[in-house]
Design a protein around this motif. Structure first.
Motif, PDB file in Angstrom:
ATOM      1  N   VAL A  11       0.240  28.707  25.251  1.00 23.80           N
ATOM      2  CA  VAL A  11       0.329  29.522  24.038  1.00 23.80           C
ATOM      3  C   VAL A  11      -0.517  28.908  22.921  1.00 23.80           C
ATOM      4  O   VAL A  11      -1.340  29.572  22.295  1.00 23.80           O
ATOM      5  N   ARG A  12      -0.322  27.600  22.704  1.00 26.58           N
ATOM      6  CA  ARG A  12      -1.023  26.955  21.590  1.00 26.58           C
ATOM      7  C   ARG A  12      -2.543  26.975  21.795  1.00 26.58           C
ATOM      8  O   ARG A  12      -3.301  27.302  20.872  1.00 26.58           O
ATOM      9  N   LEU A  13      -2.980  26.655  23.016  1.00 28.63           N
ATOM     10  CA  LEU A  13      -4.424  26.626  23.267  1.00 28.63           C
ATOM     11  C   LEU A  13      -5.028  28.024  23.173  1.00 28.63           C
ATOM     12  O   LEU A  13      -6.156  28.178  22.710  1.00 28.63           O
ATOM     13  N   SER A  14      -4.257  29.046  23.587  1.00 21.86           N
ATOM     14  CA  SER A  14      -4.780  30.408  23.457  1.00 21.86           C
ATOM     15  C   SER A  14      -4.945  30.766  21.987  1.00 21.86           C
ATOM     16  O   SER A  14      -5.940  31.382  21.600  1.00 21.86           O
ATOM     17  N   LEU A  15      -3.954  30.388  21.175  1.00 20.87           N
ATOM     18  CA  LEU A  15      -4.040  30.715  19.755  1.00 20.87           C
ATOM     19  C   LEU A  15      -5.199  29.978  19.095  1.00 20.87           C
ATOM     20  O   LEU A  15      -5.810  30.457  18.148  1.00 20.87           O
ATOM     21  N   LEU A  16      -5.483  28.793  19.631  1.00 23.20           N
ATOM     22  CA  LEU A  16      -6.548  27.966  19.063  1.00 23.20           C
ATOM     23  C   LEU A  16      -7.921  28.453  19.512  1.00 23.20           C
ATOM     24  O   LEU A  16      -8.929  28.205  18.852  1.00 23.20           O
ATOM     25  N   SER A  17      -7.945  29.166  20.621  1.00 21.98           N
ATOM     26  CA  SER A  17      -9.219  29.522  21.237  1.00 21.98           C
ATOM     27  C   SER A  17     -10.051  30.443  20.344  1.00 21.98           C
ATOM     28  O   SER A  17      -9.542  31.393  19.751  1.00 21.98           O
ATOM     29  N   ALA A  18     -11.332  30.151  20.298  1.00 20.92           N
ATOM     30  CA  ALA A  18     -12.232  30.960  19.462  1.00 20.92           C
ATOM     31  C   ALA A  18     -12.400  32.369  20.020  1.00 20.92           C
ATOM     32  O   ALA A  18     -12.704  33.299  19.292  1.00 20.92           O
ATOM     33  N   SER A  19     -12.173  32.517  21.354  1.00 19.53           N
ATOM     34  CA  SER A  19     -12.446  33.836  21.932  1.00 19.53           C
ATOM     35  C   SER A  19     -11.364  34.863  21.597  1.00 19.53           C
ATOM     36  O   SER A  19     -11.577  36.042  21.782  1.00 19.53           O
ATOM     37  N   LEU A  20     -10.198  34.408  21.114  1.00 21.50           N
ATOM     38  CA  LEU A  20      -9.174  35.360  20.697  1.00 21.50           C
ATOM     39  C   LEU A  20      -9.131  35.488  19.174  1.00 21.50           C
ATOM     40  O   LEU A  20      -8.237  36.114  18.622  1.00 21.50           O
TER      41      LEU A  20
ATOM     42  N   LEU B 130      12.735  33.570  15.924  1.00 20.44           N
ATOM     43  CA  LEU B 130      13.266  33.872  14.591  1.00 20.44           C
ATOM     44  C   LEU B 130      13.223  32.627  13.704  1.00 20.44           C
ATOM     45  O   LEU B 130      12.771  32.681  12.550  1.00 20.44           O
ATOM     46  N   ALA B 131      13.669  31.496  14.263  1.00 25.06           N
ATOM     47  CA  ALA B 131      13.651  30.261  13.479  1.00 25.06           C
ATOM     48  C   ALA B 131      12.229  29.916  13.071  1.00 25.06           C
ATOM     49  O   ALA B 131      11.974  29.502  11.936  1.00 25.06           O
ATOM     50  N   GLY B 132      11.299  30.117  14.003  1.00 19.03           N
ATOM     51  CA  GLY B 132       9.897  29.856  13.694  1.00 19.03           C
ATOM     52  C   GLY B 132       9.403  30.723  12.548  1.00 19.03           C
ATOM     53  O   GLY B 132       8.721  30.261  11.634  1.00 19.03           O
ATOM     54  N   MET B 133       9.797  32.010  12.601  1.00 18.06           N
ATOM     55  CA  MET B 133       9.349  32.939  11.545  1.00 18.06           C
ATOM     56  C   MET B 133       9.920  32.535  10.194  1.00 18.06           C
ATOM     57  O   MET B 133       9.233  32.584   9.175  1.00 18.06           O
ATOM     58  N   LEU B 134      11.205  32.152  10.189  1.00 15.77           N
ATOM     59  CA  LEU B 134      11.820  31.796   8.917  1.00 15.77           C
ATOM     60  C   LEU B 134      11.222  30.515   8.353  1.00 15.77           C
ATOM     61  O   LEU B 134      11.155  30.323   7.147  1.00 15.77           O
TER      62      LEU B 134
ATOM     63  N   PRO C  64      -2.366  27.209  14.511  1.00 15.62           N
ATOM     64  CA  PRO C  64      -1.776  26.658  15.744  1.00 15.62           C
ATOM     65  C   PRO C  64      -1.352  25.199  15.590  1.00 15.62           C
ATOM     66  O   PRO C  64      -0.520  24.712  16.337  1.00 15.62           O
ATOM     67  N   GLU C  65      -1.914  24.508  14.606  1.00 12.80           N
ATOM     68  CA  GLU C  65      -1.571  23.103  14.368  1.00 12.80           C
ATOM     69  C   GLU C  65      -0.073  22.888  14.164  1.00 12.80           C
ATOM     70  O   GLU C  65       0.449  21.811  14.414  1.00 12.80           O
ATOM     71  N   SER C  66       0.606  23.942  13.646  1.00 10.13           N
ATOM     72  CA  SER C  66       2.028  23.808  13.344  1.00 10.13           C
ATOM     73  C   SER C  66       2.882  23.766  14.596  1.00 10.13           C
ATOM     74  O   SER C  66       4.077  23.546  14.502  1.00 10.13           O
ATOM     75  N   PHE C  67       2.279  24.009  15.765  1.00 10.04           N
ATOM     76  CA  PHE C  67       3.106  24.134  16.965  1.00 10.04           C
ATOM     77  C   PHE C  67       2.717  23.122  18.027  1.00 10.04           C
ATOM     78  O   PHE C  67       2.652  23.437  19.204  1.00 10.04           O
ATOM     79  N   MET C  68       2.447  21.903  17.598  1.00 12.60           N
ATOM     80  CA  MET C  68       2.143  20.839  18.547  1.00 12.60           C
ATOM     81  C   MET C  68       3.382  20.570  19.400  1.00 12.60           C
ATOM     82  O   MET C  68       4.511  20.735  18.930  1.00 12.60           O
TER      83      MET C  68
END
Lengths: 368, 443
Positions: free
Chosen positions: B156-165, B293-297, B307-311
């Protein structure tokens, strides 16, 4: 074949087999596409062979670390999350010694002792490559192994030994704690900056190898060291009494105890071999990449786990095979996907293998 | 009396029913934490605004960690699912909300939907990804399961970090994750603006409630920004209470009893005819939705996320919080969240401020310089270096706490909690009952 037969064939398939079939078909398609690209000329042969070579280099590096993880898993029976930070420990201690020896008289003690934490002692000025400083770099390699072994034995004595009889999960959680302590002690001492520590590697011009360009001497050193060590582990396991004892203990701990195998000694040997190889792997990763950072091992750990699981946890030959598959996967996948997604391919591969073969590729083969 | 006994005695329920004792215990711990921060804040010479703002920060992180810990407790504490991909499921929740609520003209663009759609959508997305993760992982052993979930969260994290997305087109609409530079959207913190301003428009004059709360803040010397973020923290606390109630309810329901049966002995549960696979999938999806939900709050509060926030390390913080309190107990989860946030997360930087305010401890650039000065018998530079690198120290302490807990108190601060499956409190059985039905008594 009548429709009834077809239907019977499909209904006897489990979901896994169906999925496995689709997966195999997908892999076959990729191979065909690779051949097509090579034939048509979409993909230069030189590029492809470079990917292959990098895959082997990465695979062997991961493999060195994976052997130790697999051994601790099969003999101590827990997934050791601090293994990646043993890799980092080897990298930092080894290179510190290489700098202390190689930079003597060239750079200040403070810069060398903390491995360029202050940004001084440029690796270029010190000539940090295998041809210029063979002694310093060789010594660093030995120290990387020895210091990592000492650290691992100390940790075992303080943390894992008192917990020997608890289950795998408490040990796993404790190993996460160990990982954090190790990693951030290193970051505290050496600072958290990423820095280059090797001068650019000399290259060998050659005629005999099938791909274009010249050969990176650091990669060559690395591959040679990894192969020698892997053969050494193989001989140790197959030819010595210790190896026999380790295999026995991996197979059935209780039986091994009954037959009088000194388990604590086997455990110590496991740490010596596993941590030694991890330390060497860390040192060689830095030699290959040229940069060092405190979370190098942590980010490598997931790939190491992927390799170990792929090969089948507990099997050393499986770990090596799995590592090569992972190394090749993250490099050859570059043919199709952008370079910032290649690790995704490796993790996805791991998860897929677990669905169809939870025991891994060479699963069931315990340390032998 | 050893320290262990002392801790044990502190957490004894006494003569009250379990739930009252639990509430009292949480209240006691929160009060002690607050008192420590107030006293040190006053020693530090903080203004009222400073003290309140510090307490708010501590409470905010405590609430956030309590939410995450409660969700993780559902997986690990109740069902025994060793999920170490918490960060990944949080990321799915936050990013789904971000893409749903980001304005269509922004770069990367989103759907521009209202916030509540975003929150529900984020929870649904986290649950669906949980389903995808659970299907391959559920039949695996605990440690394999762990590694698969960790691998999932890294995917998930690497996909969010990826330039292609970074930006892509779906049905003629420009969407994207923003890659490494993140995505801007309507933050969840904007919920409280509706309370303070008519229509949630911050340029308008405050509402009656807003005027009253700002007035109270003014009277106490608390700035309006602190009042607003304090209100958001109160909202989080309400969520903690709601989640605590929900999960306690689940724990005592027939569904919860199946969860505990799976944790104790899955084979036995299955041979009694319980659909363990389906139950595990359901509970995994529910837990993932709550993590989303906790993440969103938390991360979604600022209206900006990367994506840095989700190491992966984030997951282990939540685990530390859970293990501090003791897995398997909702009360323990809340206490763990508070203790983790106060002692391990907000504590060290607070100590850093105290040291910096009281000692002239400048930080030398490297530990070598500090050691050299220590050689000339000046310990201050070393202290300065330590204080300057409080982040690293904090991680070391977290690791050390994890090791020590595993060595000495693997059941957490609360110790082993016997979880009664019945809805009524069986711990206070009258002693005569046993004699009445012919059984033997201890006396």
């Amino acid at each position: 074949m009548s429709t009834v037969d077809v239907r019977r064939l499909f209904s006897s398939l489990t979901v896994e087999q169906l999925f496995g079939g689709v997966l195999l078909g997908g892999c076959l398609l990729l191979v065909l596409d690779l051949v097509r690209r090579l034939v048509v000329g979409d993909l230069a042969v030189g590029t492809f062979t470079t990917f292959l070579w990098r895959g082997i280099v990465d695979g062997l590096l991961i493999g060195l670390a994976a052997i130790g993880l697999s051994m601790t898993y099969s003999i101590l029976r827990f997934a050791n999350f601090s293994h990646g930070d043993l890799v980092t420990t080897g990298a930092f201690t080894g290179w510190t010694v290489a700098y202390l020896v190689g930079g003597a008289g060239v750079a200040e003690l403070g810069s060398r002792l903390l491995l360029r934490a202050d940004g001084r002692a440029q690796p270029g000025d010190l000539g940090m490559h295998v041809f210029a400083e063979p002694l310093a770099i060789g010594l660093g390699l030995v120290v990387a192994a020895v210091s990592t072994v000492l650290v691992a034995l100390l940790i075992d004595r303080l943390v894992y030994r008192p917990m020997r009889d608890t289950g795998g999960i408490p040990l796993l959680i404790a190993s996460v704690g160990v990982a954090l302590v190790l990693r951030y002690v290193i970051a505290f001492i050496y600072t958290s900056s990423t820095r280059g520590v090797t001068a650019s590697a000399p290259r060998l011009e050659h005629e005999l190898i099938f791909w274009t360009g010249s050969l990176n001497v650091h990669q060559l050193t690395m591959v040679a060291a990894a192969l020698v060590l892997m053969v050494g582990v193989h001989l140790l396991l197959q030819r010595t009494k210790l190896g026999k004892a380790m295999r026995a203990m991996a197979d059935n701990k209780d039986l091994a105890l009954v037959t009088g195998i000194p388990t604590e000694r086997v455990v110590r040997a496991t740490w010596v071999i596993g941590a030694g190889l991890a330390g060497v792997a860390g040192y060689l990763v830095v030699l290959d990449r040229g940069t060092i950072t405190y979370n190098l091992g942590w980010f490598l750990l997931l790939l190491i786990f992927a390799a170990v699981i792929l090969g089948g946890i507990g099997s050393i030959y499986g770990a090596i095979a799995g590592s090569l598959v992972i190394g090749l996967a993250i490099n050859v996948s570059l043919v199709w996907i952008p370079s910032d997604m290649n690790e995704i391919a490796a993790f996805a591969l791991m998860i897929l293998v677990l669905i169809f073969r939870p025991q891994g590729l060479l699963g069931g083969v315990q340390t032998a | 009396m050893t320290a262990r006994d002392a801790i044990g005695r502190l957490f004894e329920p006494g003569d009250r029913p379990r739930w009252q004792a639990d509430l009292l215990l949480i209240a006691k711990i929160v009060l002690v934490i607050y008192a420590v921060f107030v006293v040190f804040g006053l020693v530090l010479g903080l203004s009222v605004n400073g003290v309140v703002s510090t307490l708010r920060r501590v409470t905010f992180f405590a609430a956030v960690y309590a939410l995450l810990t409660l969700a993780l407790n559902l997986h690990w504490g109740y069902t025994g699912l060793f999920n170490i991909g918490v960060a990944g499921f949080m990321a799915v929740g936050v990013y789904s909300m971000a893409i749903l609520t980001a304005s269509p003209d922004a770069s990367p663009g989103g759907f521009g939907l209202p916030l509540w759609v975003g929150v529900l959508g984020g929870m649904a997305a986290a649950a669906v990804v949980g389903l995808i993760a659970a299907l391959p992982a559920l039949r695996l052993r605990a440690d394999y399961f762990a590694i698969v979930t960790l691998g999932f969260s890294e995917i998930v994290r690497l996909s969010l970090l990826s330039a292609s997305l970074r930006e892509f087109e779906v049905a003629g609409r420009e969407l994207g994750t923003g890659g490494g530079s993140g995505i801007t959207f309507t933050g969840t913190q904007s919920i409280v603006d509706w309370l303070f301003y008519p229509g949630g428009d911050r340029r308008a004059d405050p509402t009656v409630v807003g005027e009253f709360l700002f007035g109270v803040g003014d009277l106490l010397g608390v700035q309006s920004t602190v009042v607003r973020s304090g209100m958001y923290t109160v909202l989080l606390l309400v969520c903690v209470v709601a989640l605590y109630a929900l999960l306690s309810r689940i724990a005592y329901s027939p569904f919860g009893r199946v969860l505990k049966a799976i944790r104790e002995d899955e084979l036995a549960a299955r041979s009694l005819g319980k659909p363990t696979d389906r139950v595990k999938i359901k509970v995994f999806m529910l837990g993932c939705a709550l993590m989303g939900l906790a993440g969103m709050l938390w991360q979604g509060g600022r209206g900006f996320v990367t994506p840095e926030s989700f190491m992966p390390i984030l997951t282990f913080y939540v685990f530390v919080a859970l293990i501090v309190g003791g897995s398997g107990s909702n009360t323990g989860s809340v206490i763990g969240g508070f203790v983790f946030a106060a002692a391990l997360w907000e504590g060290p930087p607070f100590v850093q401020r105290i040291v910096r305010a009281n000692l002239d401890a400048r930080a030398p650039p490297t530990i070598y310089d500090a050691a050299v000065e220590l050689g000339s018998l000046d310990p201050l530079p070393l202290l300065g270096y330590a204080v300057g690198n409080v982040d690293q120290l904090r991680f070391m302490i977290v690791g050390l706490v994890l090791i020590l807990l595993m060595l000495w108190r693997p059941d957490g601060l609360l110790g082993h909690r016997t979880e009664t499956a019945a809805a009524t409190d069986l711990s206070k059985r009258p002693t005569t009952a046993a004699a009445a039905d012919g059984g033997e008594t201890d006396e």
